[in-house]
Design an enzyme around this catalytic site. Structure first.
Site, PDB file in Angstrom:
ATOM      1  N   CYS A  42       0.838  -1.202   0.000  1.00  0.00           N
ATOM      2  CA  CYS A  42       0.000   0.000   0.000  1.00  0.00           C
ATOM      3  C   CYS A  42       0.875   1.255   0.000  1.00  0.00           C
ATOM      4  O   CYS A  42       0.359   2.369   0.040  1.00  0.00           O
ATOM      5  CB  CYS A  42      -0.942  -0.001   1.198  1.00  0.00           C
ATOM      6  SG  CYS A  42      -0.078  -0.162   2.756  1.00  0.00           S
ATOM      7  N   GLU A  93      -2.295   0.694  -4.644  1.00  0.00           N
ATOM      8  CA  GLU A  93      -1.695  -0.561  -4.167  1.00  0.00           C
ATOM      9  C   GLU A  93      -0.814  -1.054  -5.311  1.00  0.00           C
ATOM     10  O   GLU A  93      -1.257  -1.088  -6.463  1.00  0.00           O
ATOM     11  CB  GLU A  93      -2.823  -1.571  -3.880  1.00  0.00           C
ATOM     12  CG  GLU A  93      -2.407  -2.807  -3.139  1.00  0.00           C
ATOM     13  CD  GLU A  93      -2.477  -2.626  -1.617  1.00  0.00           C
ATOM     14  OE1 GLU A  93      -2.897  -1.553  -1.138  1.00  0.00           O
ATOM     15  OE2 GLU A  93      -2.086  -3.576  -0.920  1.00  0.00           O
TER      16      GLU A  93
END
Ligand SMILES: C[S@@+](CC[C@H](N)C(=O)[O-])C[C@H]1O[C@@H](n2cnc3c(N)ncnc32)[C@H](O)[C@@H]1O
Length: 579
Positions: free
Chosen positions: A524, A568
């Protein structure tokens, strides 16, 4: 676009607790806040940040010290600084810094704080703000303004000077540039769509950008992260593949955590007579998210990126808090988590979950951190405590896990097939369980005991208890325990999914020593991922001594957070034997 008049205060926000019980609740950790990475050139370790808090004294003999604080490496401040350097031109910046007189901290003389200036926005930063050029007497300076698009003509109010740039609040968009406009969340085009708080709320940055362009922006973010932080030269970084979009672009977020402040001492209580106390003022309770560029909480009645059941529950929670607000001594955070209703009976190892039996049911909203949440991902059922980590966009989890599976077993590949999977930073077992059908054995490792308990239970609920092992411990220490479980690198693949701060050096050292056939790094925070993958590839070349090395086979973003600037990133590493 709203007019922003007040200057933001730079004081830290007050501490918050969970909103379950007004008194004596522990301070809640903000799970969304980026963890600071700790070293500049290597994966994070326990060393302190090298340049944090560095002082620069201006003017010999002056008593006043001017503190110039550099951002932590890989933090959002660091990424913004790189954007500014690219915008002003690296050669120009190098020249200024080479003077050694700290003039990179001195804003142009006529650029006064609180002045309102007219600008034409130049580029969009990684985090979705605009950079405009301010030039005076040959000095180039960047102005950072949120919510403007490249080409927009704007008026902005300067509130802070920083290194090579100043921060300004948006006052007005005088003339819109249409290049990046027209998204579903652009309320000029669709007055009923998007979010009525866009432009004030700090939560979303890209709402007014059409979705296809949001995805392009995120691919550029991945590209820039590898240019800036991996240390890898051109050919070693593959072309960035197009970002995979989210099936749901609104109403996707399965967890929100609005917060509120406690009544200040000066606030007039409802039962208080004005004569009782001097200097009391009216105060209203605001429950929502941080404001962009201004202190305090923005009162939020609905959040269109959250799922419908969470928005419905938000109405009740707001009512409950407003009724009890005067009992709160400190601010607090409310947890709202989307869940399937608990299945009846709960599947067990003896009677596992049968996806064929599942039907569409109305979701529920959970607010108790300890209560169990249930979510389906493909043909698997997951449960975990509402307060623990689970990916927040269920709609993209099948594409994400299928992509990781295909990356490990590329169609048509003649490479050796891994039979064992090690799911590191496994949480409650998302990757280990969804990929389990392709492997003889799966091991998961995770630092949080509650998540390991959930992973074991999830494996059992899905009938996978015999082929899975779940180990609680630091990922940094785990590879040593794997041989006893029958795991060796030459038949294994590793999934790596760390928190925002990325991996520690000991973890990456062990990964290299384990030498898996393939490693898929899901992150992330693409900036720490670039750092870790850069280190891993470079070290593998040294240790492989011309006989083997790892190659970065592919890189692409997944849009887990539409309308925001977050991405992501999935990087696939393959072991290559050279002779
Ligand atoms: C981004 S989450 C990923 C969880 C899981 N893979 C998923 O997708 O649901 C990162 C996880 O790493 C765990 N973690 C953090 N630091 C760790 C460490 N040093 N060793 C092992 N696990 C760690 C956290 O508790 C968290 O569950």
């Amino acid at each position: 676009m709203s007019v922003v008049a007040d200057s933001p205060s730079r004081s830290p926000p007050p501490k918050r607790v969970r909103a379950e019980s007004p008194a004596a609740a522990p301070a809640a950790v903000d799970a969304a806040a980026p963890a600071a990475a700790s070293t500049a050139a290597a994966p994070s370790s326990s060393k302190p940040a090298q340049n944090k808090g560095k002082n620069f004294q201006q003017g010999k003999g002056k008593r006043k010290r001017n503190r110039h604080i550099l951002p932590d490496p890989y933090s959002s401040g660091d990424v913004l600084y790189r954007d500014v350097v690219d915008f002003l031109g690296k050669e120009y910046v190098d020249e200024i810094i080479a003077k050694g007189d700290s003039s990179e901290w001195d804003a142009p003389a006529d650029l006064e704080l609180m002045s309102v200036i007219e600008l034409t926005a130049g580029v969009m930063t990684v985090s979705g703000e605009s950079l405009s050029m301010y030039e005076k007497d040959g000095k180039k300076w960047a102005i950072v303004v949120p919510f403007a698009h490249p080409g927009d003509k704007i008026r902005a109010k300067v509130f802070k000077h920083d290194r090579l740039c100043s921060m300004a609040d948006m006052v007005e968009i005088v003339e819109y540039c249409d290049d990046l406009r027209g998204g579903e969340g652009d309320r000029r085009v669709n007055p009923e769509a998007g979010c009525k708080y866009f432009g004030e709320c700090g939560g979303c940055q890209l709402q007014s950008v059409p979705y296809a362009k949001q995805l392009l922006h995120k691919a550029r973010t991945v590209d820039l992260a590898y240019q800036r932080f991996s240390g890898l030269q051109g050919g070693k970084v593959p072309g960035i593949l197009p970002t995979i979009g989210s099936p749901k672009q609104w109403g996707y977020r399965t967890k929100i955590t609005p917060h509120f402040d406690a009544p200040p001492k000066w606030a007039q209580r409802p039962d208080q007579n004005e004569e009782d106390a001097n200097d009391v003022r009216e105060w209203s309770c605001r429950i929502g998210f941080d404001r962009k560029g201004k202190p305090g909480v923005l009162d939020i009645e609905e959040c269109p990126i959250a799922t419908p059941v969470l928005n419905a529950k938000l109405i009740d929670e707001r009512q409950r808090i407003k009724e009890t607000i005067w009992s709160f001594k400190r601010g607090a955070t409310v947890l709202l988590r989307d869940s399937l209703p608990a299945p009846e009976p709960i599947p067990t190892a003896e009677s596992p979950y049968d996806p064929a039996s599942s039907t569409e049911v109305a979701h529920v909203a959970i607010t108790n951190h300890k209560e169990l949440v249930y979510e389906r991902v493909g043909s698997f059922l997951f449960s975990f405590a509402a307060g623990s980590f689970f990916q927040n966009n269920n709609s993209i989890l099948i594409p994400l896990t299928e992509y990781v599976k295909e990356a490990i077993f590329p169609p048509g590949s003649t490479a050796k097939r891994p039979t064992h999977l090690v799911d590191t930073y496994c949480g409650s077992g998302l990757f280990g369980i969804t990929l389990s059908t392709e492997f003889e054995r799966v091991a998961g490792v995770e630092i949080t005991a509650d998540s390991i308990t959930a992973a074991k239970k999830n494996a059992a609920m899905n009938g996978l208890q015999d082929k899975t092992t779940w180990l609680c411990g630091k990922a940094e220490q785990i590879f040593g325990g794997l041989p006893e479980q029958g795991f060796a690198g030459d038949h294994s693949c590793v999934v790596i999914d760390p928190p925002r701060k990325g991996c520690d050096t000991p973890f990456l050292e062990q990964l290299l020593a384990f030498k898996p056939l393939t490693a898929v790094y899901v992150s992330c925070n693409v900036h720490t991922q670039a750092r870790d993958i850069g280190w891993f590839i470079t070290e593998s070349e040294k240790r492989g001594e011309g006989k083997w090395r790892y190659e970065l086979e592919s890189l692409r973003g997944f849009d887990l957070f539409p309308q925001t600037a977050h991405v992501e990133s999935v990087g696939v590493l393959r072991l290559v034997e050279l002779n």
